[in-house]
Design an enzyme around this catalytic site. Structure first.
Site, PDB file in Angstrom:
ATOM      1  N   GLY A  40      19.240  13.383  -2.508  1.00  0.00           N
ATOM      2  CA  GLY A  40      19.292  12.147  -3.297  1.00  0.00           C
ATOM      3  C   GLY A  40      18.507  11.008  -2.684  1.00  0.00           C
ATOM      4  O   GLY A  40      18.932   9.852  -2.721  1.00  0.00           O
ATOM      5  N   GLU A  88      23.648  15.486  -3.183  1.00  0.00           N
ATOM      6  CA  GLU A  88      23.373  14.742  -1.958  1.00  0.00           C
ATOM      7  C   GLU A  88      24.520  14.961  -0.984  1.00  0.00           C
ATOM      8  O   GLU A  88      25.684  14.806  -1.340  1.00  0.00           O
ATOM      9  CB  GLU A  88      23.200  13.237  -2.284  1.00  0.00           C
ATOM     10  CG  GLU A  88      23.223  12.290  -1.099  1.00  0.00           C
ATOM     11  CD  GLU A  88      22.174  12.587  -0.035  1.00  0.00           C
ATOM     12  OE1 GLU A  88      20.986  12.750  -0.379  1.00  0.00           O
ATOM     13  OE2 GLU A  88      22.556  12.649   1.154  1.00  0.00           O
ATOM     14  N   GLY A 121      -7.820  10.481   0.541  1.00  0.00           N
ATOM     15  CA  GLY A 121      -6.599   9.908  -0.048  1.00  0.00           C
ATOM     16  C   GLY A 121      -5.308  10.552   0.429  1.00  0.00           C
ATOM     17  O   GLY A 121      -4.231  10.009   0.230  1.00  0.00           O
ATOM     18  N   GLY A 122      -5.423  11.748   1.033  1.00  0.00           N
ATOM     19  CA  GLY A 122      -4.254  12.380   1.635  1.00  0.00           C
ATOM     20  C   GLY A 122      -3.157  12.689   0.636  1.00  0.00           C
ATOM     21  O   GLY A 122      -3.386  12.861  -0.562  1.00  0.00           O
ATOM     22  N   THR A 177     -10.908  15.918  -1.490  1.00  0.00           N
ATOM     23  CA  THR A 177     -10.990  14.477  -1.749  1.00  0.00           C
ATOM     24  C   THR A 177     -10.280  13.691  -0.652  1.00  0.00           C
ATOM     25  O   THR A 177      -9.366  14.197   0.006  1.00  0.00           O
ATOM     26  CB  THR A 177     -10.300  14.136  -3.091  1.00  0.00           C
ATOM     27  OG1 THR A 177      -8.987  14.705  -3.067  1.00  0.00           O
ATOM     28  CG2 THR A 177     -11.066  14.682  -4.263  1.00  0.00           C
ATOM     29  N   HIS A 197      10.130 -20.448 -14.455  1.00  0.00           N
ATOM     30  CA  HIS A 197      11.237 -20.053 -15.328  1.00  0.00           C
ATOM     31  C   HIS A 197      10.671 -19.606 -16.669  1.00  0.00           C
ATOM     32  O   HIS A 197       9.770 -20.253 -17.190  1.00  0.00           O
ATOM     33  CB  HIS A 197      12.175 -21.246 -15.537  1.00  0.00           C
ATOM     34  CG  HIS A 197      13.284 -20.947 -16.500  1.00  0.00           C
ATOM     35  ND1 HIS A 197      14.366 -20.176 -16.154  1.00  0.00           N
ATOM     36  CD2 HIS A 197      13.457 -21.296 -17.810  1.00  0.00           C
ATOM     37  CE1 HIS A 197      15.173 -20.070 -17.192  1.00  0.00           C
ATOM     38  NE2 HIS A 197      14.652 -20.731 -18.213  1.00  0.00           N
TER      39      HIS A 197
END
Ligand code: FAD
Length: 466
Positions: free
Chosen positions: A182, A204, A41-42, A39, A444
Site C-alpha cells: 500500500g 498492506e 531518462g532512466g 533512450t 482568493h
C-alpha cells in the site's frame, strides 16, 4: 571493441545521471553517459514518474466526467480504447526522452548504450549491441538507480504477476487485480486500473496505507477510497498459486480472507532495491553495503575520491527530484566548486486521487525527535474553492516549531496537493515562520489559501510588529 577516454563518465541516465551529465558539460567537463536503455531518462521518464502520470491523467478525466453527474452534467459511459491509451502514454514518454537526447547532443555529451561495469578505479567496460567499449575516465558518477523488489514466494515468471513496469505496459485491463503493497507506486497504479474498470484489492502489512505519511492525513485518504478499493490493512500475502484460471492468493493477518482469493493479475509493489551490487564496484574499490546501497558524503563522493554516487542507489527517499539535486552537487564538486547536498527537506507526493503530499518533518517524526512543535490544520470543507470544485475531503496541515514559530513541516491531502506543496517547501528552506506565511496574501479563491489559513490558526502567527 572501442576505447574512449574522457574526463567524466556517468553510469546511468536517469534523472540523477542526466542532470549530473548536463551540469558537468555546462561547466566545461568532457562527459560520457552510459545507459543500458536506448533512450535517456532512466526509470523516471521511461517506466516511472512520467508514464504513470500520463495514465493518472487519463484516470482523472474518467473520474471527473463521472463525478459531473452529481453536478448536473451526465456524460455517457467511457469507452476505453486501450491501444490509444497506451500510445498516448508512449507519446508522452518519447516526447520527453527525445528532448533529453537533443539536450545531450547540444551539450556534446556522448551517449554510450550498453551495460557498464567497473574494471578499475579509472576504467569501465560497457557491453552493448555494437560490442565492448572500454571507457577510461578521470572521474565517475554512479547513477544506476534501483529495481522493483521481488518476493521469494511469488511466481514472478508468470506473466499475470506484474511489477510497476508491467503495470505501465497496459497489456489489458484485468477484471480483478491485487495490489500487493500500500505504498505510493502501488496506489497510483491501482488508481489508474480502477478508473479503467478493474476491481482493485490492496493488501498492506502495516496499519495504514502510505506508511511514511501522518496517520490523520492518511485516514482521510483511506476514508475517500473506501468505496473504490478493498483495502486489507495489517495483512500479508503468504502464497500465490498460479492456476490456469487465475492467481490464487493466500492471506494472513487481521483482515485476511479465510480462503485463497482468485485474481486475474497481481501487482507486486513492495518497494525498490538499489542496483549498487550489480556494477562490479568493488573492482574500483567502491564499497557497497549488503543491500546494494553506496555510501557517500555530503559532496556525493564515495570512499574512492574520484568516484561519486547519486540517486536511488545512495539511499532513501528514492525520488527523482532528490536524484537531480544530488547530480548537480556531484557535477559541481567535480568541476572544482564548493557545493554540498544539504537540503532542509525533500517533498514526497502520492499522485493518487486525492493526492497526498508532505514535506519537512511529519508530526510523527517531530514527536520522535522530541521537537517542541504544534500542528495547525485547515479542513477543506471550509475552503470556497474546494467546495466549488466538489472536493471537500482535503486538509492542509502545517507543523511549527513552538520555540521559534518556524515552519518545520507540512502535509496536504486533496486535489492538486502535489502542486501546492512547493510553497511549504520554500517556507521551510528559507526559514520562514508562521507569521511570514500567514501575512502572505494568497489569492482568493485558491486551494493555496488553505496554507495561509492553517498558519493563521497557530498562535505564534500573530506577534507585535516592531
Ligand atoms: P534511475 O531513474 O533508476 O535510472 C538508472 C538508469 O541506470 C536506468 O536507466 C538503468 O537502465 C541504468 N543502469 C543501471 N545499471 C546500469 C549499468 N550497469 N549499465 C548501464 N546502465 C545502467 N519519483 C518521483 O520523484 N516522482 C514520481 O512521481 C515517481 N513516480 C514513480 C513511478 C514509478 C512507477 C516508479 C517505478 C518510480 C517512480 N519514482 C518517482 C521514482 C523515480 O523514478 C526514481 O527515484 C528515479 O528514477 C531515480 O533516479 P536515478 O537517477 O537514481 O536512477
Amino acid at each position: 571493441m572501442s576505447d574512449i577516454k574522457t574526463q567524466l563518465v556517468v553510469l546511468g541516465a536517469g534523472p540523477g545521471g542526466y542532470s549530473a551529465a548536463f551540469r558537468a558539460a555546462d561547466l566545461g567537463i568532457e562527459t560520457v553517459i552510459v545507459d543500458a536503455r536506448e533512450t535517456l531518462g532512466g526509470v523516471c521518464l521511461n517506466v516511472g514518474c512520467i508514464p504513470s502520470k500520463a495514465l493518472l491523467h487519463v484516470a482523472k478525466v474518467i473520474d471527473d466526467a463521472k463525478e459531473m453527474a452529481s453536478h448536473g452534467v451526465v456524460f455517457g459511459e467511457p469507452k476505453i480504447d486501450l491501444d490509444k491509451v497506451r500510445s498516448w502514454k508512449d507519446s508522452v514518454v518519447s516526447q520527453l526522452t527525445k528532448g533529453l537526447g537533443g539536450m545531450s547532443k547540444m551539450r556534446k555529451v556522448k551517449h554510450v548504450q550498453g551495460y557498464g561495469k567497473f574494471t578499475g578505479a579509472n576504467t569501465l567496460e560497457v557491453e552493448g549491441k555494437g560490442g565492448k567499449t572500454t571507457i577510461t575516465f578521470d572521474n565517475a558518477i554512479i547513477a544506476a538507480g534501483s529495481e522493483p523488489v521481488t518476493l521469494p514466494f511469488i511466481p514472478h515468471d508468470d506473466e499475470r504477476v506484474i511489477d510497476s513496469t508491467g503495470a505501465l505496459e497496459m497489456k489489458d485491463i484485468p477484471e480483478k487485480m491485487l495490489v500487493l503493497g500500500g505504498g505510493i507506486i502501488g496506489l497510483e497504479m491501482g488508481t489508474v486500473y480502477r478508473s479503467l474498470g478493474s476491481q482493485i484489492d490492496v493488501v498492506e502489512f502495516l496499519d495504514q496505507l502510505i506508511p511514511a505519511a501522518d496517520k490523520d492525513v492518511i485516514k482521510i485518504y483511506q476514508k475517500y477510497v473506501k468505496d473504490k478499493f478493498n483495502v486489507m490493512l495489517e495483512t500479508k500475502v503468504t502464497a500465490v498459486e498460479a492456476k490456469d484460471d487465475g492467481l490464487y492468493v493466500t492471506f494472513e493477518g487481521k483482515n485476511a480472507p479465510a480462503e485463497p482469493v482468485k485474481y486475474d493479475k497481481v501487482l507486486v509493489a513492495v518497494g525498490r532495491r538499489p542496483n549498487g551490487s550489480l556494477l562490479d564496484a568493488d573492482k574500483a574499490g567502491v564499497k557497497v553495503d549488503e543491500r546494494g546501497f553506496i555510501n557517500v558524503d555530503k559532496q556525493m563522493r564515495t570512499n574512492v575520491s574520484n568516484i561519486f554516487a547519486i540517486g536511488d542507489l545512495v539511499g532513501q527517499p528514492m525520488l527523482a527530484h532528490k536524484a537531480v539535486h544530488e547530480g548537480h552537487v556531484a557535477a559541481e564538486v567535480i568541476a572544482g566548486k564548493k557545493h554540498y547536498f544539504d537540503p532542509k527537506c525533500i517533498p514526497s507526493v502520492a499522485y493518487t486521487d486525492p493526492e497526498v503530499a508532505w514535506v519537512g518533518l511529519t508530526e510523527k517524526e517531530a514527536k520522535e525527535q522530541g521537537v517542541n512543535y504544534e500542528s495547525a490544520t485547515f479542513p477543506w470543507a471550509a475552503s470556497g474553492r474546494a467546495i466549488a470544485s466538489g472536493r471537500t475531503e482535503g486538509m492542509t496541515k502545517m507543523i511549527f516549531d513552538k520555540d521559534t514559530n518556524r515552519v518545520i513541516g507540512g502535509a496536504i491531502i486533496g486535489i492538486n496537493a502535489g502542486e501546492m506543496l512547493g510553497e511549504i517547501g520554500l517556507a521551510i528552506e528559507m526559514g520562514a515562520d508562521a507569521e511570514d506565511v500567514a501575512l502572505t496574501i494568497h489569492a482568493h479563491p485558491t486551494l493555496n489559501e488553505s496554507i495561509g489559513l492553517a498558519s493563521e490558526i497557530f498562535e505564534g502567527s500573530i506577534t507585535d510588529l516592531p
